[in-house]
Design a protein around this motif. Structure first.
Motif, PDB file in Angstrom:
ATOM      1  N   ASP A   1       7.968   6.497  -0.847  1.00 29.73           N
ATOM      2  CA  ASP A   1       8.661   6.629  -1.796  1.00 29.73           C
ATOM      3  C   ASP A   1       9.452   5.391  -1.975  1.00 29.73           C
ATOM      4  OD1 ASP A   1      10.591   6.646   0.240  1.00 29.73           O
ATOM      5  OD2 ASP A   1      11.949   8.326  -0.784  1.00 29.73           O
TER       6      ASP A   1
ATOM      7  N   GLY B   1       0.468   4.009  -1.687  1.00 29.85           N
ATOM      8  CA  GLY B   1      -0.128   5.180  -1.821  1.00 29.85           C
ATOM      9  C   GLY B   1      -0.004   5.979  -3.169  1.00 29.85           C
ATOM     10  N   ASN B   2      -0.595   7.046  -3.246  1.00 30.83           N
ATOM     11  CA  ASN B   2      -0.505   7.954  -4.433  1.00 30.83           C
ATOM     12  C   ASN B   2      -0.374   9.502  -4.207  1.00 30.83           C
ATOM     13  OD1 ASN B   2      -1.119   9.537  -7.175  1.00 30.83           O
ATOM     14  ND2 ASN B   2      -1.497   7.520  -7.903  1.00 30.83           N
TER      15      ASN B   2
ATOM     16  N   ARG C   1      -0.427  12.191  -6.160  1.00 32.58           N
ATOM     17  CA  ARG C   1      -1.071  13.201  -6.934  1.00 32.58           C
ATOM     18  C   ARG C   1      -2.709  12.686  -7.020  1.00 32.58           C
ATOM     19  NH1 ARG C   1       2.177  17.070  -6.844  1.00 32.58           N
ATOM     20  NH2 ARG C   1       3.925  16.180  -7.587  1.00 32.58           N
ATOM     21  N   GLN C   2      -3.047  11.612  -6.613  1.00 34.83           N
ATOM     22  CA  GLN C   2      -4.445  11.147  -6.457  1.00 34.83           C
ATOM     23  C   GLN C   2      -4.576  10.607  -5.006  1.00 34.83           C
ATOM     24  OE1 GLN C   2      -5.260   8.229  -9.584  1.00 34.83           O
ATOM     25  NE2 GLN C   2      -4.279   9.477 -10.982  1.00 34.83           N
TER      26      GLN C   2
ATOM     27  N   GLU D   1       2.320   9.214  -0.248  1.00 31.35           N
ATOM     28  CA  GLU D   1       3.115   8.085  -1.161  1.00 31.35           C
ATOM     29  C   GLU D   1       4.242   7.833  -0.321  1.00 31.35           C
ATOM     30  OE1 GLU D   1       3.026   8.142  -5.511  1.00 31.35           O
ATOM     31  OE2 GLU D   1       5.042   8.854  -4.974  1.00 31.35           O
TER      32      GLU D   1
ATOM     33  N   ASN E   1       0.944  15.313  -0.030  1.00 33.65           N
ATOM     34  CA  ASN E   1       0.436  16.540  -0.903  1.00 33.65           C
ATOM     35  C   ASN E   1      -0.265  17.658  -0.019  1.00 33.65           C
ATOM     36  OD1 ASN E   1      -0.629  18.278  -2.896  1.00 33.65           O
ATOM     37  ND2 ASN E   1      -1.235  16.497  -4.266  1.00 33.65           N
TER      38      ASN E   1
ATOM     39  N   HIS F   1       0.822  -1.088  -0.004  1.00 27.61           N
ATOM     40  CA  HIS F   1       0.137  -0.037  -0.182  1.00 27.61           C
ATOM     41  C   HIS F   1       0.865   1.072  -0.041  1.00 27.61           C
ATOM     42  CE1 HIS F   1      -3.571  -2.526   0.639  1.00 27.61           C
ATOM     43  NE2 HIS F   1      -2.910  -2.976   1.802  1.00 27.61           N
TER      44      HIS F   1
END
Length: 399
Positions: free
Chosen positions: A286, A275-276, A278-279, A284, A303, A273
């Motif tokens: 790395d 993550g993201n 930008r969404q 996220e 973000n 998992h």
């Protein structure tokens, strides 16, 4: 638990703990005033020993003396046990910026209240409600924290002071130069305007459990929030020629997240998992550094442009492989935001019988980022989840 003591001007009371939260609250709001809470660390001559002993909106942290001001919330954190012996008194004040010029005074605000709480438990220790309906001044000395026979006490003062923050600072011995009461100088051509005076801290370390800091708002927002974990993968020294080789430690950085709409989840290498950024969920991870030897360690990226959608983020680390030897792993997280000092939290107060550590809580506080050191150890995800009320279901996973 304490029985709250309500003081009147001139009264004092002993302080049962040296770690305090102090909040200054005002009564009726008046149109357009800027109210500033400030603190002066005073010596036996009732003066500051250096200009750094003046804590205010442009210089809100005196970490070595255990003083942290949150100007936007009129809130103060005090760790009185960290103050140097030459500090015999800490004066708490509030001022109206350019109050005389604007014809404003504390009479229009009608009341100012000081509330003192235990830093760790939140229990109320003392309160002081000052009726300001007859105060024509634009500055008030509200209270004093002072040493008495190797203990600390609180004195309610409630004394008006003629003038604003600059005259008050000068009264306590601060060299302020030109300030709010000075006429504007004639314009002088320059190639680049001088920046306003501001405390420039490259790093702030949250040293004790429960200690918090709020990062200032800026025009560009929070930007990308970077949470980096670094540690020593082989912290145990060799037992000698015939000793067994020390096992490596695979320490993982992860987080639980919660949004304002109630959505909840996790970002972690366990189960893939990652993550993201930008969404959704806008967090996220790395990489999964299994060795602990990567120069960059592991980094969670949040973000910041979506921070208004978040409610809270719980940062944690767990030992996926290796003996839970937290006392030797020398782990630290560093939180970085654009145009902000780095915030450092070390994994201390060790529990070597547990595999998981809740490190810090990031909270959305009126759009700002508030960071609180936790350092709470658990045997696994479910136990930590229950402690912080996330309500997720967990199944066995692998990487």
């Amino acid at each position: 638990m304490y029985n709250r003591i309500d003081l009147v001007a001139g009264q004092n009371c002993p302080l049962p703990t040296s770690a305090l939260h102090v909040t200054v609250m005002t009564g009726r709001k008046i149109s357009g005033p800027d109210l500033d809470v400030s603190v002066f660390l005073l010596n036996a001559q009732n003066k500051v020993s250096r200009d750094d002993d003046f804590v205010f909106y442009n210089q809100p942290v005196r970490a070595d003396q255990g003083v942290e001001l949150e100007p936007e919330h009129n809130r103060l954190t005090l760790h009185l046990d960290r103050t140097q012996p030459e500090v015999t008194k800490i004066a708490l004040t509030i001022t109206i910026t350019d109050g005389q010029t604007k014809g404003q005074s504390f009479a229009e605000i009608q009341q100012v209240t000081v509330l003192v709480k235990d830093f760790l438990t939140g229990f109320e220790i003392a309160g002081f409600a000052l009726d300001t309906s007859k105060n024509q001044e634009t500055a008030l000395i509200l209270a004093e924290f002072y040493r008495h026979q190797d203990k600390w006490k609180l004195r309610a003062v409630g004394q008006g002071f003629i003038g604003g923050l600059q005259p008050l600072a000068e009264f306590y011995g601060v060299d302020v130069g030109e300030g709010e009461s000075s006429p504007a100088p004639a314009p002088v051509p320059t190639t680049e305007p001088a920046p306003p005076p501001k405390l420039n801290l490259s790093k702030i370390t949250l040293e004790k459990r429960g200690q918090s800091i709020s990062l200032e708002k800026n025009r560009d927002g929070l930007g990308e929030i970077l949470v980096n974990l670094n540690w020593n993968a082989t912290p145990v020294k060799s037992a000698g020629l015939f000793g067994r080789k020390a096992e490596g430690i695979d320490l993982d950085l992860a987080c639980l997240w919660e949004f304002q709409d109630g959505a909840r989840g996790a970002v972690q290498a366990l189960g893939g998992h990652f993550g993201n950024l930008r969404q959704f969920p806008f967090i996220e991870l790395d990489q999964d550094d299994r060795s602990g030897r990567s120069v960059g360690g592991e980094t969670l990226r949040i973000n910041g442009s979506q921070w208004q959608e978040f409610s809270r983020v719980l940062l944690f680390a767990f030992i996926y492989e290796g003996v839970p030897n937290w006392s030797h792993v020398d782990a630290v997280i560093t939180i970085k935001c654009k145009n902000q000092p780095d915030i450092e939290v070390r994994l201390d107060s060790h529990r070597n019988d547990q595999f998981m550590c809740a490190i810090a809580m990031l909270e959305n506080e009126n759009g700002q980022l508030r960071i609180t050191k936790l350092i709470d150890y658990f045997s696994g995800h479910q136990q930590m989840d229950q402690a912080y009320g996330w309500g997720l279901n967990y199944v066995a996973g692998s990487k």
